[in-house]
Design an enzyme around this catalytic site. Structure first.
Site, PDB file in Angstrom:
ATOM      1  N   HIS A 146      -9.810   0.782   4.008  1.00 28.61           N
ATOM      2  CA  HIS A 146      -8.580   1.025   4.767  1.00 28.61           C
ATOM      3  C   HIS A 146      -8.889   1.978   5.928  1.00 28.61           C
ATOM      4  CE1 HIS A 146      -4.557   2.338   5.852  1.00 28.61           C
ATOM      5  NE2 HIS A 146      -4.122   1.231   5.264  1.00 28.61           N
TER       6      HIS A 146
ATOM      7  N   GLU B 222      -6.194  -5.432   9.760  1.00 32.08           N
ATOM      8  CA  GLU B 222      -5.235  -4.355  10.019  1.00 32.08           C
ATOM      9  C   GLU B 222      -5.657  -3.587  11.272  1.00 32.08           C
ATOM     10  OE1 GLU B 222      -2.884  -3.230   6.198  1.00 32.08           O
ATOM     11  OE2 GLU B 222      -4.507  -1.818   6.538  1.00 32.08           O
TER      12      GLU B 222
ATOM     13  N   SER C 167       2.630  -2.425  10.382  1.00 25.51           N
ATOM     14  CA  SER C 167       4.061  -2.402  10.689  1.00 25.51           C
ATOM     15  C   SER C 167       4.778  -3.719  10.343  1.00 25.51           C
ATOM     16  CB  SER C 167       4.296  -2.026  12.157  1.00 25.51           C
ATOM     17  OG  SER C 167       3.795  -0.725  12.407  1.00 25.51           O
TER      18      SER C 167
ATOM     19  N   LYS D 274       0.109   4.245  -0.348  1.00 28.31           N
ATOM     20  CA  LYS D 274      -0.556   5.457   0.180  1.00 28.31           C
ATOM     21  C   LYS D 274      -0.340   6.626  -0.788  1.00 28.31           C
ATOM     22  CE  LYS D 274       0.202   3.502   4.687  1.00 28.31           C
ATOM     23  NZ  LYS D 274      -0.268   3.590   6.043  1.00 28.31           N
TER      24      LYS D 274
ATOM     25  N   GLY E  67       1.547   1.922  10.833  1.00 27.14           N
ATOM     26  CA  GLY E  67       2.483   3.047  10.807  1.00 27.14           C
ATOM     27  C   GLY E  67       3.053   3.393  12.163  1.00 27.14           C
TER      28      GLY E  67
ATOM     29  N   GLU F   3      -7.320   4.395   7.172  1.00 23.73           N
ATOM     30  CA  GLU F   3      -7.080   5.826   6.921  1.00 23.73           C
ATOM     31  C   GLU F   3      -8.268   6.444   6.181  1.00 23.73           C
ATOM     32  OE1 GLU F   3      -3.142   5.441   5.226  1.00 23.73           O
ATOM     33  OE2 GLU F   3      -2.372   4.951   7.213  1.00 23.73           O
TER      34      GLU F   3
ATOM     35  N   ASN G 129       0.879  -1.174   0.000  1.00 24.51           N
ATOM     36  CA  ASN G 129       0.000   0.000   0.000  1.00 24.51           C
ATOM     37  C   ASN G 129       0.912   1.218   0.000  1.00 24.51           C
ATOM     38  OD1 ASN G 129      -1.804   2.037   0.359  1.00 24.51           O
ATOM     39  ND2 ASN G 129      -2.386   1.474   2.456  1.00 24.51           N
TER      40      ASN G 129
END
Ligand code: PEP
Length: 248
Positions: free
Chosen positions: A90, A162, A208, A10, A168, A92, A8
């Site tokens: 996702h 996730e 991570s 991003k 992150g 985010e 990903n």
């Protein structure tokens, strides 16, 4: 089951950076490797990535097929520029953009309708984990996202567990915890569809994952691969991860 590896990217990389990155990768034999790239990169890199045997995908899409939806991109448009898959749900997008389970469900239906493969991301945040709600949150995310697809189960779906607190942060979940959660997700998918379907469904882990911990996740029976964010931006590392997957 063969293991999968998805990047990903991003909102990183320009077209030339993306081409340089691909130039550093070896060809893959297994068809279970993909890169989720920004919209602006897809058209440019789809040929190159396909020549390496690597799928290319987007990180979101509209639930609508076409129309007056300024700034949105549809499944049909993604297919037109060579996208093989799309990442949906996702965290985010959920937390920064406000995508709800209901919107994600419509996107899932649209992806299925357009025969677009998708990776459905689900995961709890830290408050939910500490409150003991992890499984109920995952169940709600899963059942709502898939509620429109119960009669026509998705043939090219991948699920990525996730946990938001692991994304992150350099604070990945342990392989043992993830294996337990992924096994729970598989059970729930079995309830929604059937056990045979759930058995062959790839369920990945993301949060991570790096070169030095990927193998510990891959060694677990219910972890069918990884969705990798920041570590997937470094070509040398991603290439080594690909080699790990290809070795099996
Ligand atoms: C992600 O964004 O899907 C992700 C897993 O990020 P990271 O690997 O950086 O935690």
């Amino acid at each position: 089951m063969k293991k999968h590896l998805y990047a990903n990217w991003k909102m990183y990389k320009t077209r030339s950076e993306a081409q340089c990155f691909l130039g550093e990768l070896d060809c893959v034999v297994d068809k279970s490797i993909g890169i989720g790239a920004g919209f602006t990169l897809l058209s440019d890199i789809s040929m190159h990535s396909k020549s390496l045997g690597i799928k290319i995908g987007a990180q979101t899409m509209s639930e609508h097929l076409e129309g007056a939806f300024t700034g949105e991109v549809s499944a049909k448009q993604l297919k037109d520029v060579g996208a093989d898959f799309v990442i949906l749900g996702h965290s985010e997008r959920r937390y920064l953009i406000g995508e709800t389970n209901e919107v994600i469900s419509k996107k899932v239906e649209s992806a299925i309708g357009q025969e677009m493969s998708f990776i459905l991301c689900i995961g709890e945040n830290i408050e939910q984990r500490e409150g003991g709600y992890t499984k109920s949150v995952l169940k709600k995310q899963l059942t709502t996202a898939l509620c429109g697809t119960i009669d026509k189960y998705p043939s090219s779906m991948i699920i990525a567990y996730e946990p938001v607190w692991a994304i992150g942060t350099n604070n990945s979940a342990t392989p043992h915890i993830v294996n337990d959660i992924n096994s729970y997700i598989r059970e729930e998918v079995g309830e929604l569809y059937n056990k045979e379907y759930a058995k062959q469904l790839p369920i990945l882990y993301g949060g991570s994952v790096k070169l030095d911990n990927l193998e510990s996740f891959l060694s677990q029976s219910h972890i069918d691969g990884a969705l990798v964010g920041s570590a997937s931006l470094i070509a040398k590392d991603f290439n080594k991860m690909i080699q790990m997957i290809e070795r099996g």
